[in-house]
Design a protein around this motif. Structure first.
Motif, PDB file in Angstrom:
ATOM      1  N   TYR A 221       5.842 -21.137  49.784  1.00  0.00           N
ATOM      2  CA  TYR A 221       6.201 -21.135  51.339  1.00  0.00           C
ATOM      3  C   TYR A 221       5.225 -20.296  52.058  1.00  0.00           C
ATOM      4  CZ  TYR A 221       9.058 -19.986  55.257  1.00  0.00           C
ATOM      5  OH  TYR A 221       9.218 -19.829  56.674  1.00  0.00           O
ATOM      6  N   SER A 222       4.664 -19.143  51.489  1.00  0.00           N
ATOM      7  CA  SER A 222       3.760 -18.151  52.071  1.00  0.00           C
ATOM      8  C   SER A 222       2.427 -19.082  52.588  1.00  0.00           C
ATOM      9  CB  SER A 222       3.609 -16.859  51.214  1.00  0.00           C
ATOM     10  OG  SER A 222       2.547 -17.125  50.287  1.00  0.00           O
TER      11      SER A 222
ATOM     12  N   VAL B  18       8.083 -19.106  46.171  1.00  0.00           N
ATOM     13  CA  VAL B  18       7.706 -17.991  47.410  1.00  0.00           C
ATOM     14  C   VAL B  18       6.450 -18.157  47.655  1.00  0.00           C
ATOM     15  CG1 VAL B  18       7.752 -15.568  48.052  1.00  0.00           C
ATOM     16  CG2 VAL B  18       9.480 -16.456  46.289  1.00  0.00           C
TER      17      VAL B  18
ATOM     18  N   LYS C 164      20.324   2.002  43.029  1.00  0.00           N
ATOM     19  CA  LYS C 164      19.871   1.014  44.114  1.00  0.00           C
ATOM     20  C   LYS C 164      19.991  -0.298  43.340  1.00  0.00           C
ATOM     21  CE  LYS C 164      14.959   1.232  44.452  1.00  0.00           C
ATOM     22  NZ  LYS C 164      14.519   0.115  44.069  1.00  0.00           N
TER      23      LYS C 164
ATOM     24  N   ARG D  69       5.822  -7.429  54.107  1.00  0.00           N
ATOM     25  CA  ARG D  69       5.342  -8.168  52.728  1.00  0.00           C
ATOM     26  C   ARG D  69       4.055  -8.954  52.973  1.00  0.00           C
ATOM     27  NH1 ARG D  69       3.849 -11.191  49.366  1.00  0.00           N
ATOM     28  NH2 ARG D  69       5.051 -12.258  47.768  1.00  0.00           N
TER      29      ARG D  69
ATOM     30  N   LYS E  39      18.312  -3.133  44.817  1.00  0.00           N
ATOM     31  CA  LYS E  39      17.698  -4.135  45.329  1.00  0.00           C
ATOM     32  C   LYS E  39      16.305  -3.360  45.621  1.00  0.00           C
ATOM     33  CE  LYS E  39      20.143  -4.211  49.203  1.00  0.00           C
ATOM     34  NZ  LYS E  39      20.510  -4.653  50.735  1.00  0.00           N
TER      35      LYS E  39
ATOM     36  N   SER F  92      24.388  -3.075  49.061  1.00  0.00           N
ATOM     37  CA  SER F  92      23.876  -2.247  50.053  1.00  0.00           C
ATOM     38  C   SER F  92      24.280  -0.819  49.826  1.00  0.00           C
ATOM     39  CB  SER F  92      24.083  -2.584  51.341  1.00  0.00           C
ATOM     40  OG  SER F  92      23.277  -3.670  51.574  1.00  0.00           O
ATOM     41  N   ASN F  93      23.511   0.063  50.075  1.00  0.00           N
ATOM     42  CA  ASN F  93      23.706   1.511  49.984  1.00  0.00           C
ATOM     43  C   ASN F  93      24.806   2.050  50.641  1.00  0.00           C
ATOM     44  OD1 ASN F  93      22.968   4.044  48.647  1.00  0.00           O
ATOM     45  ND2 ASN F  93      22.532   4.623  50.762  1.00  0.00           N
TER      46      ASN F  93
ATOM     47  N   THR G 174      13.213 -14.020  47.369  1.00  0.00           N
ATOM     48  CA  THR G 174      12.348 -13.181  48.600  1.00  0.00           C
ATOM     49  C   THR G 174      13.329 -11.941  48.704  1.00  0.00           C
ATOM     50  OG1 THR G 174      13.483 -14.814  49.831  1.00  0.00           O
ATOM     51  CG2 THR G 174      11.152 -14.936  49.800  1.00  0.00           C
ATOM     52  N   VAL G 175      14.590 -12.138  48.675  1.00  0.00           N
ATOM     53  CA  VAL G 175      15.667 -10.925  48.940  1.00  0.00           C
ATOM     54  C   VAL G 175      15.727  -9.963  47.860  1.00  0.00           C
ATOM     55  CG1 VAL G 175      17.877 -10.026  49.830  1.00  0.00           C
ATOM     56  CG2 VAL G 175      16.649 -11.891  50.906  1.00  0.00           C
TER      57      VAL G 175
ATOM     58  N   HIS H  81       7.514 -12.224  42.035  1.00  0.00           N
ATOM     59  CA  HIS H  81       7.788 -13.328  42.784  1.00  0.00           C
ATOM     60  C   HIS H  81       7.477 -14.632  42.414  1.00  0.00           C
ATOM     61  CE1 HIS H  81       8.729 -11.404  47.190  1.00  0.00           C
ATOM     62  NE2 HIS H  81       9.634 -11.096  46.184  1.00  0.00           N
TER      63      HIS H  81
ATOM     64  N   PRO I 267       8.248  -7.847  44.421  1.00  0.00           N
ATOM     65  CA  PRO I 267       7.167  -8.676  44.781  1.00  0.00           C
ATOM     66  C   PRO I 267       6.362  -8.949  43.488  1.00  0.00           C
ATOM     67  CG  PRO I 267       7.269  -6.960  46.376  1.00  0.00           C
ATOM     68  CD  PRO I 267       8.350  -6.510  45.364  1.00  0.00           C
ATOM     69  N   ASN I 268       6.253  -7.966  42.564  1.00  0.00           N
ATOM     70  CA  ASN I 268       5.594  -8.331  41.318  1.00  0.00           C
ATOM     71  C   ASN I 268       6.239  -9.420  40.303  1.00  0.00           C
ATOM     72  OD1 ASN I 268       7.598  -6.523  40.284  1.00  0.00           O
ATOM     73  ND2 ASN I 268       6.281  -5.302  39.119  1.00  0.00           N
TER      74      ASN I 268
ATOM     75  N   ASN J 284      21.924  -0.099  56.560  1.00  0.00           N
ATOM     76  CA  ASN J 284      22.682   0.386  55.581  1.00  0.00           C
ATOM     77  C   ASN J 284      21.935   1.462  54.577  1.00  0.00           C
ATOM     78  OD1 ASN J 284      24.497  -1.893  55.447  1.00  0.00           O
ATOM     79  ND2 ASN J 284      22.832  -3.336  54.587  1.00  0.00           N
ATOM     80  N   GLY J 285      20.991   2.104  54.961  1.00  0.00           N
ATOM     81  CA  GLY J 285      20.643   2.995  54.304  1.00  0.00           C
ATOM     82  C   GLY J 285      19.771   2.811  52.869  1.00  0.00           C
ATOM     83  N   ASP J 286      19.507   1.343  52.765  1.00  0.00           N
ATOM     84  CA  ASP J 286      18.647   0.948  51.695  1.00  0.00           C
ATOM     85  C   ASP J 286      17.208   1.715  51.693  1.00  0.00           C
ATOM     86  OD1 ASP J 286      20.782  -0.274  50.367  1.00  0.00           O
ATOM     87  OD2 ASP J 286      20.300  -2.250  51.398  1.00  0.00           O
TER      88      ASP J 286
ATOM     89  N   LYS K 190      -5.956 -12.749  51.220  1.00  0.00           N
ATOM     90  CA  LYS K 190      -4.516 -12.996  50.996  1.00  0.00           C
ATOM     91  C   LYS K 190      -4.474 -12.898  49.252  1.00  0.00           C
ATOM     92  CE  LYS K 190      -1.332 -16.715  51.137  1.00  0.00           C
ATOM     93  NZ  LYS K 190      -0.035 -15.748  50.348  1.00  0.00           N
TER      94      LYS K 190
ATOM     95  N   GLN L 204      15.886  -8.149  57.689  1.00  0.00           N
ATOM     96  CA  GLN L 204      15.849  -7.523  56.421  1.00  0.00           C
ATOM     97  C   GLN L 204      15.833  -6.277  56.673  1.00  0.00           C
ATOM     98  OE1 GLN L 204      12.850 -10.203  54.476  1.00  0.00           O
ATOM     99  NE2 GLN L 204      13.975  -9.645  52.611  1.00  0.00           N
TER     100      GLN L 204
ATOM    101  N   LEU M 138       0.043  -6.985  44.738  1.00  0.00           N
ATOM    102  CA  LEU M 138       1.632  -6.846  44.742  1.00  0.00           C
ATOM    103  C   LEU M 138       2.108  -7.283  43.354  1.00  0.00           C
ATOM    104  CD1 LEU M 138       2.886  -8.261  48.158  1.00  0.00           C
ATOM    105  CD2 LEU M 138       3.178  -5.810  47.436  1.00  0.00           C
ATOM    106  N   ALA M 139       1.456  -8.444  42.899  1.00  0.00           N
ATOM    107  CA  ALA M 139       1.952  -9.005  41.648  1.00  0.00           C
ATOM    108  C   ALA M 139       1.522  -7.897  40.443  1.00  0.00           C
ATOM    109  CB  ALA M 139       1.330 -10.099  41.536  1.00  0.00           C
ATOM    110  N   ALA M 140       0.892  -7.174  40.343  1.00  0.00           N
ATOM    111  CA  ALA M 140       0.525  -6.283  39.297  1.00  0.00           C
ATOM    112  C   ALA M 140       1.656  -5.393  39.035  1.00  0.00           C
ATOM    113  CB  ALA M 140      -0.844  -5.373  39.453  1.00  0.00           C
TER     114      ALA M 140
END
Lengths: 356, 327
Positions: free
Chosen positions: B286-287, B283, B190, A176, B192, B151-152, B271-272, B279, B276-277, A233-235, A346, A226, A353-355
């Motif tokens: 923190y970053s 968050v 899915k 990320r 997540k 989870s899958n 975050t989990v 967030h 990300p679009n 888990n196969g995610d 950054k 993560q 990412l936000a788009a």
């Protein structure tokens, strides 16, 4: 009455403080050094395999200090040093954090390389020359590698395969943070590598390419765990992950396999740095000398899973052992761009990412 | 200061005998005041001061007095050459998730709590203790639990696959829609990352608070009011709409507002589970502060802006409350 109590308390506090400062010269006589490393499995392996060997060889006792990672430790160090503390004698820093520490100043001290003769075994790239002379000696290196689930997908041969939506729609796990590796992979695959990263236009062009990958990424991970869980888990069925951990997981029977695509994997490395103001410069130099020895580099590869910083031919590592922790080609992160242009990179990364 | 003032005023009215106990009281109050100053006011002032600092690229940050960080929050770092509303968008998503999750929590906790107040005293106590106990679970635990449940190979998608639901969705052609909405990959459904998982976890996180905050008001509800309305021929829904809800309007609103402000700072769930679009400011803070780039001043700026937005909401809520009380 309460005043008297407070005074007594203050007195005993002062006495305690004095005792703790007096105690440090006493420890120094018996030769010891405090060494930081990343907590968990990594630090435990050092405590179990590397530090005892060092104590046996030199008689210097080691107190292990837990670091969360490089960048957070830099924040902690900065605050501690500002408050007049020296949290550890030796810190373990990734290259970018080390350069930052060097530029911030008065955090890491210059080293006397004449006392660290074994450092000549390392490629000169791994001995860091800061503003005040040599400030870091390479400790070990690690790869952020392409991984995939062999039960679900064919072995990808290039990072470009990840852009193929027919194969990887909503199936990848990528880092990320802007400097986690995707910039470097993309630059190496579709552009001129580090060079493209040096201009703003180049950065934007790379980001436009990365934006095309977004529909294929199911997980943008920040914590190592993560990605570990998601692969188990196969995610996700492919992505980027640490080479050594991926190999360990595969040994435990989990469906993960690391591979070196034709562009290569990202190689980062850690350095031992001496904290400014530490009175253990001599002990620290002995430790850095010890860890640069090819035999110890091989020991770390076997016991901790890190890649050696010396040539494979200098070690007694077998091909199998070497391939477990290392490989070729290696992509080196565009440290210079990440550091000198970090605010722009950054913000542009976050915008991408936000788009939606 | 205000605490000390209050003491001197009240001392004048009190009988002589009590005066002798005052020094101890003053010391205690002074101690509490200094604790609040040291642990609340000073850190806040520090954050405020840092927000005016300046980031040095490739190193850390230095003390300064510049409004650049605040400007960046509204228009981005490249202004005036380029404008981005990235940080306002993140603040927007902080509100988006907090509003929906707090509303969902209160709306589902309301009927539950209503039923709870009609139980026997001992069962009520047992339920409340159980709900209180669940508060001891930290956000990280709860998120971890939901992470596994979604989870899958070990959660809901597995259930979809094993029961043949996934295949059925594929057969009737709805699976493609799920893929378009980002709720499926070519192999299975899915959850997540998705808004669904984020809001679910956030609501779950504050649900016990909702019950505990609503319970006092609901247990004080006079059942004779709704009984009277029922005997006069009002339907169950009419009673709820015209008798029950209006009489608990204020606690309902107060609870939602409190949970909303609490959820503005949610970090782990976002975050989990959030893409990300989507967030949020938490968050981003923190970053900036930890993370790789050591930009504490900009992180502090975002924290201040989040605080101002939360305070504005609390103030508006207060105004709204007072207006409805007047009415």
């Amino acid at each position: 009455m309460s005043k008297l109590n407070r005074r007594t308390l203050l007195k005993s506090g002062v006495a305690g403080l004095a005792a703790s400062t007096l105690a440090s010269p006493l420890i120094a006589q018996s030769r010891s050094v405090r060494i930081g490393s990343y907590g968990g499995y990594f630090e435990n392996s050092f405590k179990e395999h590397v530090y005892p060997a060092f104590t046996e060889a030199t008689g210097i006792a080691v107190e292990s200090i837990t670091q969360p990672n490089s960048s957070d430790w830099l924040v902690t160090m900065q605050q501690a040093v500002a408050a007049g503390n020296i949290p550890t004698d030796i810190s373990l820093f990734a290259r970018d954090s080390m350069i930052k520490a060097s530029r911030i100043g008065e955090l890491i001290a210059p080293l006397d390389l004449s006392k660290i003769k074994a450092a000549s075994n390392l490629d000169s790239y791994f001995v860091f020359e800061g503003n005040e002379g040599p400030q870091g000696v390479g400790a070990m290196s690690w790869f952020s590698a392409m991984v995939f689930n062999p039960n679900e997908v064919e072995t990808p041969t290039s990072w470009a395969d990840f852009w193929d939506t027919d194969r990887f729609e909503a199936s990848l796990g990528m880092g990320r943070n802007y400097n986690a590796g995707l910039f470097d992979f993309t630059a190496a695959t579709f552009f001129d590598g580090t060079e493209t990263m040096m201009s703003n236009d180049g950065v934007i062009a790379i980001l436009e390419k990365i934006a095309e990958l977004k529909p294929n990424v199911a997980l943008w991970w920040t914590a190592e765990s993560q990605m570990e869980q998601s692969m188990k888990n196969g995610d996700v069925v492919a992505g980027q992950y640490y080479l050594d951990v991926a190999n360990l997981m595969a040994l435990d029977g989990f469906p993960i396999k690391p591979t070196f695509p034709k562009e290569g994997n990202l190689q980062d490395y850690g350095s031992w740095c001496l904290t400014a103001g530490s009175d253990k410069a001599a002990e620290a130099a002995e430790f850095m000398n010890f860890s640069s020895d090819p035999a110890i580099q091989a020991l770390m590869s076997r016991k901790i899973g890190t890649a050696p910083l010396v040539d494979k031919s200098m070690t007694d590592l077998t091909d199998e052992e070497f391939n477990f922790v290392s490989g070729a080609p290696a992509i080196r992160p565009a440290y210079e761009a990440y550091l000198d242009n970090e605010t722009f990179i950054k913000e542009s990364w976050d915008k991408m990412l936000a788009a939606s | 200061m205000t605490i000390a003032d209050d003491i001197s005023v009240s001392r004048a009215d009190r009988p002589e005998r009590r005066v002798s106990t005052l020094p101890a009281k003053t010391i205690l109050l002074g101690l509490l005041t200094s604790i609040i100053v040291v642990f609340c006011v000073l850190p806040f002032l520090l954050v405020l001061a840092i927000s005016f600092g300046r980031k040095v690229d490739g190193a850390a940050w230095v003390w300064d007095f510049t409004f650049d960080n605040y400007q960046r929050f509204f228009v981005g770092v490249l202004w005036p050459d380029e404008v981005t509303f990235l940080y306002l968008q993140q603040l927007g998503f902080s509100f988006y998730f907090a509003v929906i999750a707090s509303l969902l929590a209160v709306l589902t906790a309301l009927p539950f709590t209503l039923q709870l107040t009609r139980l026997k005293r001992t069962s009520q106590a047992m339920w409340l203790v159980f709900i209180m106990a669940s508060l001891s679970l930290s956000e990280v635990f709860i998120v971890m639990g939901w992470d596994i449940l979604l989870s899958n190979n070990s959660g809901l998608p597995k259930l979809f696959k094993e029961t043949g639901l996934t295949q059925w969705l594929k057969d009737v052609g709805w699976f493609q829609h799920l893929r378009d909405w980002g709720l499926a990959n070519p192999r299975n459904v899915k959850f997540k990352t998705s808004d669904f998982a984020t809001i679910l976890t956030m609501s779950y996180l504050v649900w016990p608070y909702a019950v505990i905050l609503l319970y006092p008001a609901l247990s004080r509800l006079d059942p004779s009011l709704s009984e009277a309305a029922r005997t006069m021929g009002a339907s169950r829904w009419t009673v709820t709409r015209t008798v029950t809800l209006p009489s608990i309007r204020l606690p309902l609103f107060g609870t939602t507002l409190l949970l909303f402000v609490f959820l503005l700072g949610t970090y782990v769930s976002i975050t989990v589970f959030a893409a990300p679009n989507k967030h949020t400011t938490a968050v981003a803070i923190y970053s900036n502060i930890r993370g790789a780039n050591l930009n504490a001043p900009f992180g502090a700026t975002q924290a201040i802006m989040l605080l101002i937005s939360a305070s504005a909401c609390l103030y508006l809520g207060h105004v709204f409350n007072r207006r409805s009380e007047v009415r």
